[in-house]
Scaffold this motif. Structure first.
Motif, PDB file in Angstrom:
ATOM      1  N   ASN B  46      34.106  50.369  42.894  1.00 42.02           N
ATOM      2  CA  ASN B  46      35.165  50.771  41.967  1.00 42.02           C
ATOM      3  C   ASN B  46      36.537  50.285  42.426  1.00 42.02           C
ATOM      4  O   ASN B  46      36.738  49.967  43.597  1.00 42.02           O
ATOM      5  CB  ASN B  46      35.180  52.292  41.828  1.00 42.02           C
ATOM      6  CG  ASN B  46      34.067  52.762  40.914  1.00 42.02           C
ATOM      7  OD1 ASN B  46      33.131  52.026  40.648  1.00 42.02           O
ATOM      8  ND2 ASN B  46      34.182  53.972  40.415  1.00 42.02           N
ATOM      9  N   SER B  47      37.452  50.300  41.496  1.00 40.86           N
ATOM     10  CA  SER B  47      38.779  49.773  41.775  1.00 40.86           C
ATOM     11  C   SER B  47      39.733  50.163  40.658  1.00 40.86           C
ATOM     12  O   SER B  47      39.345  50.148  39.494  1.00 40.86           O
ATOM     13  CB  SER B  47      38.708  48.243  41.868  1.00 40.86           C
ATOM     14  OG  SER B  47      40.000  47.700  41.920  1.00 40.86           O
ATOM     15  N   LEU B  48      40.965  50.470  41.004  1.00 41.83           N
ATOM     16  CA  LEU B  48      42.003  50.659  39.991  1.00 41.83           C
ATOM     17  C   LEU B  48      43.124  49.643  40.235  1.00 41.83           C
ATOM     18  O   LEU B  48      43.304  48.706  39.468  1.00 41.83           O
ATOM     19  CB  LEU B  48      42.566  52.090  40.025  1.00 41.83           C
ATOM     20  CG  LEU B  48      43.822  52.318  39.141  1.00 41.83           C
ATOM     21  CD1 LEU B  48      43.570  51.980  37.710  1.00 41.83           C
ATOM     22  CD2 LEU B  48      44.294  53.754  39.286  1.00 41.83           C
ATOM     23  N   ARG B  49      43.862  49.804  41.351  1.00 46.02           N
ATOM     24  CA  ARG B  49      44.991  48.934  41.665  1.00 46.02           C
ATOM     25  C   ARG B  49      44.565  47.472  41.759  1.00 46.02           C
ATOM     26  O   ARG B  49      45.209  46.581  41.189  1.00 46.02           O
ATOM     27  CB  ARG B  49      45.609  49.340  43.019  1.00 46.02           C
ATOM     28  CG  ARG B  49      46.628  50.452  42.932  1.00 46.02           C
ATOM     29  CD  ARG B  49      46.586  51.324  44.157  1.00 46.02           C
ATOM     30  NE  ARG B  49      45.375  52.123  44.122  1.00 46.02           N
ATOM     31  CZ  ARG B  49      45.266  53.285  43.480  1.00 46.02           C
ATOM     32  NH1 ARG B  49      46.302  53.808  42.883  1.00 46.02           N
ATOM     33  NH2 ARG B  49      44.117  53.940  43.447  1.00 46.02           N
ATOM     34  N   ARG B  51      41.872  45.983  40.628  1.00 47.67           N
ATOM     35  CA  ARG B  51      41.397  45.485  39.336  1.00 47.67           C
ATOM     36  C   ARG B  51      42.573  45.064  38.448  1.00 47.67           C
ATOM     37  O   ARG B  51      42.595  43.961  37.896  1.00 47.67           O
ATOM     38  CB  ARG B  51      40.607  46.606  38.664  1.00 47.67           C
ATOM     39  CG  ARG B  51      39.930  46.267  37.376  1.00 47.67           C
ATOM     40  CD  ARG B  51      39.195  47.500  36.843  1.00 47.67           C
ATOM     41  NE  ARG B  51      38.054  47.885  37.652  1.00 47.67           N
ATOM     42  CZ  ARG B  51      36.831  47.371  37.540  1.00 47.67           C
ATOM     43  NH1 ARG B  51      36.592  46.447  36.621  1.00 47.67           N
ATOM     44  NH2 ARG B  51      35.854  47.776  38.314  1.00 47.67           N
ATOM     45  N   LEU B  52      43.558  45.944  38.313  1.00 50.47           N
ATOM     46  CA  LEU B  52      44.649  45.674  37.384  1.00 50.47           C
ATOM     47  C   LEU B  52      45.660  44.672  37.962  1.00 50.47           C
ATOM     48  O   LEU B  52      46.126  43.774  37.260  1.00 50.47           O
ATOM     49  CB  LEU B  52      45.368  46.979  37.015  1.00 50.47           C
ATOM     50  CG  LEU B  52      44.518  48.064  36.340  1.00 50.47           C
ATOM     51  CD1 LEU B  52      45.402  49.226  35.904  1.00 50.47           C
ATOM     52  CD2 LEU B  52      43.746  47.543  35.141  1.00 50.47           C
ATOM     53  N   SER B  53      45.988  44.813  39.244  1.00 47.22           N
ATOM     54  CA  SER B  53      47.030  43.946  39.809  1.00 47.22           C
ATOM     55  C   SER B  53      46.539  42.510  39.945  1.00 47.22           C
ATOM     56  O   SER B  53      47.308  41.563  39.737  1.00 47.22           O
ATOM     57  CB  SER B  53      47.494  44.472  41.165  1.00 47.22           C
ATOM     58  OG  SER B  53      46.458  44.425  42.117  1.00 47.22           O
ATOM     59  N   LEU B 273      46.840  54.315  48.496  1.00 49.66           N
ATOM     60  CA  LEU B 273      46.310  54.968  47.291  1.00 49.66           C
ATOM     61  C   LEU B 273      44.892  54.469  46.985  1.00 49.66           C
ATOM     62  O   LEU B 273      44.598  53.331  47.315  1.00 49.66           O
ATOM     63  CB  LEU B 273      47.213  54.768  46.070  1.00 49.66           C
ATOM     64  CG  LEU B 273      48.692  55.169  46.229  1.00 49.66           C
ATOM     65  CD1 LEU B 273      49.430  54.935  44.913  1.00 49.66           C
ATOM     66  CD2 LEU B 273      48.846  56.625  46.660  1.00 49.66           C
ATOM     67  N   PRO B 274      44.030  55.260  46.355  1.00 51.97           N
ATOM     68  CA  PRO B 274      44.267  56.647  45.924  1.00 51.97           C
ATOM     69  C   PRO B 274      44.413  57.593  47.109  1.00 51.97           C
ATOM     70  O   PRO B 274      43.812  57.354  48.156  1.00 51.97           O
ATOM     71  CB  PRO B 274      42.998  56.995  45.135  1.00 51.97           C
ATOM     72  CG  PRO B 274      41.945  56.143  45.735  1.00 51.97           C
ATOM     73  CD  PRO B 274      42.644  54.863  46.105  1.00 51.97           C
ATOM     74  N   ALA B 297      52.068  49.877  45.513  1.00 51.13           N
ATOM     75  CA  ALA B 297      51.128  49.525  44.439  1.00 51.13           C
ATOM     76  C   ALA B 297      51.708  48.394  43.590  1.00 51.13           C
ATOM     77  O   ALA B 297      50.993  47.455  43.224  1.00 51.13           O
ATOM     78  CB  ALA B 297      50.827  50.750  43.580  1.00 51.13           C
TER      79      ALA B 297
ATOM     80  N   MET C  68      39.732  48.791  30.856  1.00 42.66           N
ATOM     81  CA  MET C  68      39.145  49.481  32.003  1.00 42.66           C
ATOM     82  C   MET C  68      38.382  50.717  31.533  1.00 42.66           C
ATOM     83  O   MET C  68      38.919  51.534  30.788  1.00 42.66           O
ATOM     84  CB  MET C  68      40.260  49.877  32.970  1.00 42.66           C
ATOM     85  CG  MET C  68      39.732  50.490  34.236  1.00 42.66           C
ATOM     86  SD  MET C  68      41.017  50.672  35.501  1.00 42.66           S
ATOM     87  CE  MET C  68      40.073  51.708  36.647  1.00 42.66           C
ATOM     88  N   GLU C  73      34.545  52.709  36.393  1.00 50.46           N
ATOM     89  CA  GLU C  73      35.133  51.617  37.171  1.00 50.46           C
ATOM     90  C   GLU C  73      36.235  52.084  38.121  1.00 50.46           C
ATOM     91  O   GLU C  73      36.581  51.365  39.052  1.00 50.46           O
ATOM     92  CB  GLU C  73      35.713  50.552  36.231  1.00 50.46           C
ATOM     93  CG  GLU C  73      34.660  49.884  35.368  1.00 50.46           C
ATOM     94  CD  GLU C  73      35.233  48.817  34.438  1.00 50.46           C
ATOM     95  OE1 GLU C  73      34.454  47.971  33.980  1.00 50.46           O
ATOM     96  OE2 GLU C  73      36.447  48.838  34.147  1.00 50.46           O
ATOM     97  N   TRP C  75      38.576  55.824  39.615  1.00 51.90           N
ATOM     98  CA  TRP C  75      38.398  57.040  40.417  1.00 51.90           C
ATOM     99  C   TRP C  75      38.505  58.255  39.511  1.00 51.90           C
ATOM    100  O   TRP C  75      39.217  58.229  38.520  1.00 51.90           O
ATOM    101  CB  TRP C  75      39.481  57.098  41.504  1.00 51.90           C
ATOM    102  CG  TRP C  75      39.603  55.802  42.233  1.00 51.90           C
ATOM    103  CD1 TRP C  75      40.648  54.930  42.179  1.00 51.90           C
ATOM    104  CD2 TRP C  75      38.624  55.196  43.096  1.00 51.90           C
ATOM    105  NE1 TRP C  75      40.388  53.828  42.953  1.00 51.90           N
ATOM    106  CE2 TRP C  75      39.156  53.965  43.524  1.00 51.90           C
ATOM    107  CE3 TRP C  75      37.366  55.576  43.552  1.00 51.90           C
ATOM    108  CZ2 TRP C  75      38.467  53.096  44.383  1.00 51.90           C
ATOM    109  CZ3 TRP C  75      36.669  54.726  44.393  1.00 51.90           C
ATOM    110  CH2 TRP C  75      37.219  53.507  44.809  1.00 51.90           C
ATOM    111  N   GLU C  91      41.930  60.921  42.985  1.00 54.66           N
ATOM    112  CA  GLU C  91      43.304  60.478  42.728  1.00 54.66           C
ATOM    113  C   GLU C  91      43.955  61.403  41.724  1.00 54.66           C
ATOM    114  O   GLU C  91      43.319  61.865  40.783  1.00 54.66           O
ATOM    115  CB  GLU C  91      43.297  59.033  42.186  1.00 54.66           C
ATOM    116  CG  GLU C  91      44.700  58.502  41.906  1.00 54.66           C
ATOM    117  CD  GLU C  91      44.846  56.990  42.093  1.00 54.66           C
ATOM    118  OE1 GLU C  91      43.862  56.270  41.857  1.00 54.66           O
ATOM    119  OE2 GLU C  91      45.942  56.546  42.483  1.00 54.66           O
ATOM    120  N   TYR C 103      51.529  47.647  36.230  1.00 46.88           N
ATOM    121  CA  TYR C 103      50.778  46.431  35.881  1.00 46.88           C
ATOM    122  C   TYR C 103      50.753  46.143  34.379  1.00 46.88           C
ATOM    123  O   TYR C 103      50.147  45.168  33.953  1.00 46.88           O
ATOM    124  CB  TYR C 103      49.336  46.537  36.393  1.00 46.88           C
ATOM    125  CG  TYR C 103      49.238  46.965  37.836  1.00 46.88           C
ATOM    126  CD1 TYR C 103      49.995  46.335  38.828  1.00 46.88           C
ATOM    127  CD2 TYR C 103      48.399  48.011  38.221  1.00 46.88           C
ATOM    128  CE1 TYR C 103      49.917  46.734  40.150  1.00 46.88           C
ATOM    129  CE2 TYR C 103      48.305  48.410  39.547  1.00 46.88           C
ATOM    130  CZ  TYR C 103      49.068  47.771  40.506  1.00 46.88           C
ATOM    131  OH  TYR C 103      48.975  48.172  41.810  1.00 46.88           O
TER     132      TYR C 103
END
Lengths: 315, 315, 315
Positions: B46-49, B51-53, B273-274, B297, C68, C73, C75, C91, C103
């Protein structure tokens, strides 16, 4: 071309192969052809090559691409007519197909065989429903009974490695721990039936593919004999067709080895991938110079791109 | 630069940080650099930052981006050489890596530590296999032992908040209910070893990171003492390295509080983060003006963009 | 317009409907408006129409789109203030919302009702948290209590099929095996309250929607009576509001049939889809010429596009 759901829908396989090889030399030549148009890629099943190569092909043509994993991101679809939908399916394909067609110009679909219901699989219920209701071009990214995008990539690859004589081409079954669909084998057979080649299918007795597809293609139960003087050996597992979707044979003697490849005419080893090493094929074969599996994967981009080009030109 | 899998692969950290800060001022300056090229982002986790950045960075450079959640959308990969693949893995990385490279120009990979097999994690089997077989630049979006994109973003952020004297920088362990990887801490340590700073690592005794990474970096077991006069406090949990992947300490006294921050030189609070509030850090600290976690971030875009720019310029 | 989280945030529903119909005639007219800008579509729940139509709308405006699936995908998010985050949530939305805003320029969110916690659902905790912390425009792609993008598409569709007299519009409950949210019904009611129409809501006694939403809208418990002379029949199931989220009635007599439609003034049949055939509505009705459900789905593109256009013009 309106749809591409079977290799037979090509006006001419040979012409299309040549066009694809030309396209490969200048893959961005038609980068504005798809401008302002959108393709939806609907995956009812997992995918690596198809997922990436179709996106690449669409990008090369300037198409906007929307990818959707239908199973996990959308709603479970009902395909039966007249049913009372009070169970687990939330949406009927009648609506889903029409709705998707509101948002894109071409829809590409991957929907594997169930391997439990031969009649439904043979009826190609997913692909045929979309053809019936969507009203836009439908592209097959592997359906219950066929994988024509793979077969076209295979034809392109064989053209690139063609021999100066009429080639001998063998489709060989190989063992696999799990039950796999017939789609790749079927489409390879259908593609070979359009080629000028000495084509032989080899598999254990009882592992016949659908006779409506193999028709009068030659079947040889002795794998070694089939391999003799072959120029191309295409290897693929499929589950049993008669005892539909069952694994009734895991005979490791059918694995493709260097020894067997020695029987061929310096033959090329082909497989659609993913492949289980040392089950389907020995490392020594897939790692050899005669293995052209990566080239096949590479040509998935150009089989998709030539098909999408033809569809776009016809929109 | 060919690959970016470890912060040490940068020619110069300091130069790269300056270039990233310049790039941030005009992020669309190189919007045609990636034209006609494709990056594949492969997520095994999984990924947030990230993935988006990374998508944002690629977009800023005009790269076509294809995102794939490898675990759920593709096939389970085998990494062992010479194995008989008759179990649950359907494809070998030998093929997968070569195939993916047919469809893109750069491949970026997130593959977390197993935390169960120290040897495999240390060997960086996923990243190294792709480097070995793909033949195209490989970018690390957090691997088993490192997160160099995060460390570069941290370096950029510290440069933006730099003090006029040689800074004191503390990497502090903090408690967490679950077993977390060492990747972020490792890469932060490796990055700090390239900086002119008074760098201290603080954690409970027995929570030492891999000594091959920390080398002669200073370790202080007394968190309060470590915090004294710190200009930057970087907080992160990691699971035990000796008792590999175990959570042997959840001591809440290690949580970062306002009282502890008072010991610092008006220090900045940093975290990748997270973050779990009131476990890793008290609300009062992360909500304070000295918290620069959002800026970190934000700089993920520019660390990714400068790395991709360098790779593109070298293609 | 800053956010679009409720239909009431439109300056004028009627003007917006007209503008959307104009936009539909030349959907690529503003194809550079979103250049260099990015929208993030965050899905906490499944989606078909919203997923595809919002991407199409963004593409038509030249926006870069990042999709997303937050649940699978990213948290798990915490929304409570001041909590000790030592359980399953990794998070806090305070960070997540701020980070996402680094982003992208617009964030669109789908987060369905829990149907278990009326207070949290009514508080719109997801949408409101993002509005509070992200600092960028927030778009509602169906929240706990509303689906204003659907309601706007419905208004556009009704304008396209408008009658020459003041229309009679019926919102009818229909049975469904599962517990469904109130969002679509709520937003339809709120939209109708802004229209010059004879509007009637019909449902079994006890199935009242939130009275704070229905206000003084007319309620008629006799479905047949409600249908009399209706120009538009909008059908939708919702779970019980008083016995919050429960299915206390599955009375199949409430299914919409051709016989009931005969009571109307040649009324149009509307539904937001997905719809369960022969549970919510008989095949004979949804397959009839008076069914405009596909047109509603088509207008999802233009409701999204006009909203995004207004937000972009205000950035």
């Amino acid at each position: 071309m309106q749809h591409y759901t079977n290799i037979k829908e090509l006006d001419s396989l040979q012409e299309t192969v040549k066009e694809a090889i030309e396209l490969k030399k200048s893959e961005l030549k038609y980068k504005f052809l798809g401008e302002g148009k959108t393709i939806c890629l609907l995956f009812f099943n997992n995918s690596l090559r198809t997922r990436l190569s179709t996106q690449k092909a669409a990008q090369n043509l300037g198409l906007n691409t929307v990818v959707m994993n239908f199973g996990s991101e959308g709603w479970q679809l009902e395909f039966e007519d007249g049913i009372i939908m009070d169970q687990d399916k939330s949406e009927h394909v009648i609506e889903a197909a029409q709705v998707i067609a509101q948002y894109c110009d071409i829809v590409a679909i991957r929907a594997f065989a169930s391997l439990t219901d031969k009649d439904k699989d043979s009826a190609e219920i997913v692909i045929e429903s979309f053809k019936k209701y969507a009203g836009i071009p439908v592209v097959n990214m592997e359906s219950a009974t066929g994988h024509p995008m793979q077969a076209l990539a295979d034809a392109i690859t064989m053209e690139e490695y063609k021999v100066s004589h009429k080639p001998k081409v063998v489709l060989s079954w190989a063992p696999h721990p799990k039950a796999l669909p017939h789609a790749v084998a079927n489409s390879f057979v259908e593609m070979m039936q359009l080629q000028d080649a000495d084509f032989v299918i080899t598999h254990p007795e009882g592992y016949e593919l659908d006779p409506e597809i193999t028709k009068n293609s030659k079947i040889e139960y002795n794998q070694n004999k089939a391999f003799e003087n072959a120029d191309f050996v295409y290897v693929k597992n499929w589950s049993n067709f008669k005892e539909y979707g069952k694994v009734v044979n895991k005979d490791t003697n059918w694995m493709v080895t260097a020894e067997k490849m020695k029987l061929t005419n310096n033959g090329k080893f082909m497989h659609c991938l993913p492949v289980r090493r040392n089950v389907i094929v020995a490392d020594e074969v897939i790692d050899s110079e005669n293995s052209i599996v990566i080239q096949q994967a590479n040509n998935r981009t150009y089989s998709a791109q030539i098909v999408l080009k033809k569809i776009l030109e016809n929109l």
